[in-house]
Design an enzyme around this catalytic site. Structure first.
Site, PDB file in Angstrom:
ATOM      1  N   SER A   1     -12.940  -5.987   3.115  1.00 43.73           N
ATOM      2  CA  SER A   1     -13.034  -7.440   3.270  1.00 43.73           C
ATOM      3  C   SER A   1     -14.461  -7.942   3.022  1.00 43.73           C
ATOM      4  CB  SER A   1     -12.596  -7.850   4.682  1.00 43.73           C
ATOM      5  OG  SER A   1     -11.329  -7.317   4.971  1.00 43.73           O
TER       6      SER A   1
HETATM    7  N1  SAM Z   1     -10.592  -4.210   7.281  1.00 38.85           N
HETATM    8  C1  SAM Z   1     -10.582  -3.379   6.113  1.00 38.85           C
HETATM    9  C2  SAM Z   1     -11.968  -3.013   5.673  1.00 38.85           C
HETATM   10  O1  SAM Z   1     -12.943  -3.485   6.266  1.00 38.85           O
HETATM   11  O2  SAM Z   1     -12.071  -2.229   4.731  1.00 38.85           O
HETATM   12  C3  SAM Z   1      -9.888  -4.047   4.987  1.00 38.85           C
HETATM   13  C4  SAM Z   1      -8.446  -3.933   5.089  1.00 38.85           C
HETATM   14  S1  SAM Z   1      -7.570  -4.293   3.606  1.00 38.85           S
HETATM   15  C5  SAM Z   1      -7.929  -5.976   3.283  1.00 38.85           C
HETATM   16  C6  SAM Z   1      -5.919  -4.312   4.299  1.00 38.85           C
HETATM   17  C7  SAM Z   1      -5.419  -2.945   4.665  1.00 38.85           C
HETATM   18  O3  SAM Z   1      -4.186  -3.112   5.374  1.00 38.85           O
HETATM   19  C8  SAM Z   1      -5.096  -2.069   3.470  1.00 38.85           C
HETATM   20  O4  SAM Z   1      -5.801  -0.861   3.557  1.00 38.85           O
HETATM   21  C9  SAM Z   1      -3.582  -1.846   3.561  1.00 38.85           C
HETATM   22  O5  SAM Z   1      -3.162  -0.589   3.105  1.00 38.85           O
HETATM   23  C10 SAM Z   1      -3.374  -2.015   5.041  1.00 38.85           C
HETATM   24  N2  SAM Z   1      -1.994  -2.342   5.434  1.00 38.85           N
HETATM   25  C11 SAM Z   1      -1.099  -3.175   4.857  1.00 38.85           C
HETATM   26  N3  SAM Z   1       0.046  -3.193   5.558  1.00 38.85           N
HETATM   27  C12 SAM Z   1      -0.121  -2.352   6.613  1.00 38.85           C
HETATM   28  C13 SAM Z   1       0.696  -1.934   7.694  1.00 38.85           C
HETATM   29  N4  SAM Z   1       1.937  -2.378   7.872  1.00 38.85           N
HETATM   30  N5  SAM Z   1       0.179  -1.051   8.581  1.00 38.85           N
HETATM   31  C14 SAM Z   1      -1.072  -0.564   8.444  1.00 38.85           C
HETATM   32  N6  SAM Z   1      -1.899  -0.915   7.440  1.00 38.85           N
HETATM   33  C15 SAM Z   1      -1.426  -1.805   6.535  1.00 38.85           C
END
Ligand code: SAM
Length: 218
Positions: free
Chosen positions: A66
């Site tokens: 992010s």
């Molecule tokens: N906060 C993170 C960082 O600082 O790098 C960024 C996260 S990224 C925008 C969103 C993440 O949510 C992705 O890695 C994706 O695989 C994960 N994601 C999506 N759906 C999910 C779920 N149901 N359970 C767990 N993770 C999930």
């Protein structure tokens, strides 16, 4: 792991703090955590020069780390005082996880893509964090055995508040979550007061989709 926190990286982190201050981030603990955590460790090598730009960056598997400003407003909204038990959905690179670990008692973080979780675990252990617990799986179901949580942060876009997460939030607790369509969402701070949702809209954001049983299906 090859970890050099050079003067150049430190200088770039200070420049980023100035940018965040100018964008309205005020809470000193949040700015201190961002000035401490080496974001360049969490981005792929080819993006290392952009590690301290105020931008989201690709981390593989179609996912992103992010934007620092978004990490900052989400963390501010959680009102952390080092006493809280936090649930994070979407470990991703692990960068937001590190910021949470700096400011709370313990962090439970769930990621659905095993490779991302394992990479994040390696970096966060290398940095010495001992208050983070990892799980690979569908975060829309929460982490029932460890509930309730004082704070919940969802770092992927949802069309609504996933019911299990709402149920696992402590009374008086705070959830921060982007809600909306696939391409554009509003970031909400939600306080659970007498079992009801007190919602505050923190503005427009763009997140990758939250996929799972209580999220997008494809
Ligand atoms: N906060 C993170 C960082 O600082 O790098 C960024 C996260 S990224 C925008 C969103 C993440 O949510 C992705 O890695 C994706 O695989 C994960 N994601 C999506 N759906 C999910 C779920 N149901 N359970 C767990 N993770 C999930």
């Amino acid at each position: 792991m090859d970890f050099k926190d050079t003067d150049l990286f430190k200088q770039k982190r200070e420049n980023l703090i100035e940018i965040l201050r100018n964008e309205g981030i005020r809470f000193p603990d949040v700015l201190n955590a961002i000035s401490k955590v080496p974001r360049h460790l969490f981005v792929p090598q080819e993006y290392i020069d952009l590690a301290y730009a105020n931008e989201a960056l690709p981390i593989g598997f179609g996912q992103t780390i992010s934007q620092p400003y978004v990490v900052a407003i989400m963390t501010e909204a959680l009102e952390l005082t080092r006493k809280e038990k936090v649930l994070e959905i979407g470990t991703g690179s692990g960068y937001q996880t590190a910021i949470l670990a700096e400011l709370s008692r313990e962090v439970y973080t769930i990621e659905r893509i095993r490779e991302l979780s394992e990479r994040a675990q390696k970096i966060l252990k290398f940095l010495g964090y001992t208050n983070i617990y990892f799980k690979v799986g569908d975060g829309t179901l929460g982490w029932e055995e460890k509930a309730p949580f004082d704070r919940i942060i969802v770092t992927a876009a949802s069309y609504d508040v996933p019911l299990p997460l709402w149920e696992q939030l402590e009374e008086g607790g705070i959830m921060v979550i982007p809600i909306g369509g696939r391409d554009f969402q509003n970031l909400y701070k939600i306080i659970k007061k007498n079992g009801k949702m007190l919602k505050e809209n923190l503005g427009g954001v763009r997140f990758v989709q939250l996929k799972g049983e209580f999220g997008w299906k494809d």
